[in-house]
Design a protein around this motif. Structure first.
Motif, PDB file in Angstrom:
ATOM      1  N   TRP A  46       0.606  -1.272  -0.138  1.00 55.37           N
ATOM      2  CA  TRP A  46       0.037  -0.043  -0.057  1.00 55.37           C
ATOM      3  C   TRP A  46       0.847   1.175  -0.162  1.00 55.37           C
ATOM      4  O   TRP A  46       0.292   2.226  -0.521  1.00 55.37           O
ATOM      5  N   VAL A  47       2.178   1.198   0.599  1.00 58.33           N
ATOM      6  CA  VAL A  47       2.943   2.351   0.607  1.00 58.33           C
ATOM      7  C   VAL A  47       3.205   2.649  -0.693  1.00 58.33           C
ATOM      8  O   VAL A  47       3.555   3.878  -1.197  1.00 58.33           O
ATOM      9  N   ALA A  48       3.539   1.715  -1.497  1.00 53.78           N
ATOM     10  CA  ALA A  48       3.962   1.881  -3.038  1.00 53.78           C
ATOM     11  C   ALA A  48       2.908   2.056  -4.046  1.00 53.78           C
ATOM     12  O   ALA A  48       3.200   2.246  -5.397  1.00 53.78           O
ATOM     13  N   ALA A  49       1.647   1.976  -3.701  1.00 53.46           N
ATOM     14  CA  ALA A  49       0.449   1.841  -4.790  1.00 53.46           C
ATOM     15  C   ALA A  49       0.136   3.210  -5.444  1.00 53.46           C
ATOM     16  O   ALA A  49       0.177   3.088  -6.610  1.00 53.46           O
ATOM     17  N   GLY A  50       0.506   4.196  -4.797  1.00 50.87           N
ATOM     18  CA  GLY A  50       0.300   5.504  -5.442  1.00 50.87           C
ATOM     19  C   GLY A  50       1.492   5.813  -6.392  1.00 50.87           C
ATOM     20  O   GLY A  50       1.108   6.255  -7.562  1.00 50.87           O
ATOM     21  N   GLU A  51       2.599   5.420  -6.252  1.00 48.54           N
ATOM     22  CA  GLU A  51       3.888   5.422  -7.218  1.00 48.54           C
ATOM     23  C   GLU A  51       3.651   4.578  -8.425  1.00 48.54           C
ATOM     24  O   GLU A  51       3.671   4.968  -9.442  1.00 48.54           O
TER      25      GLU A  51
END
Length: 336
Positions: free
Chosen positions: A125-130
């Motif tokens: 989830w931390v990298a989902a936006g990227e």
């Protein structure tokens, strides 16, 4: 024997690599034979792992061409971009029909290879936006444990690798074999929670200890009957407006969405465990018509009731693993 190749890239996350390696290696058929042959492969013989140590890998990228399933673990932020050779090897494997799955931020490698274009996918989830920013053709779902598109699968971070592996084993060999591996891994075969992707429960999770708990249990016992907001509010002793607000506070969703979710899960259970016709299951789960049932089931599960039954009904004694997923019906989809 079904061959699993784990692609080890520079700065690989050790857990992302070891979780699928151990899970598939522990899997045995009902007669005791190993179900999977697991091999590590890499572009170079020595690969730096996240954490300050080096791995020596015996097989090169040619192992991808011989694999039935390829797993791409995540790498640390210090990792360089995947090379053109790696991306080409993944594309060739996909064109050959090989099942390809990523763990955590391994989804970025699949996206770089173009394997996620037009598909739903997940990552940590931390990298989902990227992931969504860099690859706008990918529909990123940040709130699920894993996404199964049939041939291409992606999982969220850390322990979601185990969820994904158990799901694939269940697809290949059935629930009984997967449940045994879950016990070996000391984890549940099906984890509850809003992030769960196509996790089957006889009943949806009920918030224990909440003031609505008796009502939610009543709903589960009356799924086959017409249930209205007015009926629920009256049973709870509240106005419809107050009931809707309290319901969302305690369950995180609306009464209607909770009811539909419960009905789909009931239908999933019946499809897995009975031979009832789909029309009868539609009535047992409380849908007004078989057409409404099929539409809701496809929207929630990402597949048809018939395809779901074909994938999961009566497979606990499956004698062998499907060698390839090319041409197979897409795997199950999300449960919100």
């Amino acid at each position: 024997m079904h061959s699993v190749a784990i692609l080890v890239l520079d700065h690989v996350v050790p857990f992302d690599m070891a979780a699928p390696q151990q899970t598939f290696a522990w899997t045995h058929l009902p007669d005791g034979r190993p179900a999977y042959r697991v091999r590590l492969c890499a572009e170079t013989p020595e690969v730096r792992a996240d954490g300050g140590f080096t791995l020596r890998v015996e097989r090169g990228l040619e192992a991808l061409a011989d694999a039935d399933t390829i797993i791409v673990p995540g790498c640390s932020p210090d990792a360089p971009p995947p090379s053109a050779r790696v991306l080409a090897a993944l594309r060739q494997a996909a064109e050959a029909g090989t099942r390809i799955a990523s763990v955590c931020v391994g989804a970025f490698v699949l996206a770089e290879a173009g394997l996620l274009d037009g598909l739903r996918a997940t990552t940590h989830w931390v990298a989902a936006g990227e992931l969504a920013r860099r690859f706008p053709r990918v529909e990123v779902a940040p709130d699920v444990l894993y996404v199964d598109n049939g041939q291409i699968l992606t999982s969220a971070g850390a322990a979601a690798a185990l969820d994904l592996c158990l799901h694939m084993i269940r697809r290949d060999l059935g629930s009984a074999v997967a449940a045994n591996i879950a016990r070996m891994s000391v984890m549940p075969l099906e984890r509850e929670g809003g992030q769960a992707q196509f996790i089957v429960h006889e009943h949806p999770p009920v918030p224990r200890g909440s003031e609505l708990e008796p009502l939610l249990e009543w709903i589960e016992d009356h799924l086959a009957h017409e249930v209205t907001l007015a009926t629920l509010a009256a049973r709870a002793g509240m106005s419809e407006r107050t009931f809707s607000r309290r319901f969302r506070e305690q369950t995180g969703t609306t009464p209607l969405q909770w009811l539909l979710r419960a009905r789909v899960r009931r239908a999933q259970f019946l499809l897995e465990n009975t031979d009832h016709p789909v029309e009868r299951i539609a009535r047992q789960a409380g849908f007004g018509s078989p057409t409404a049932f099929r539409e809701r089931f496809r929207k929630v599960a990402g597949t048809t009731p018939y395809a779901y039954r074909a994938a999961f009904h009566g497979k606990s004694a499956a004698p062998a693993v499907r060698a390839r997923t090319a041409g197979a019906a897409p795997g199950p989809g999300p449960v919100p």
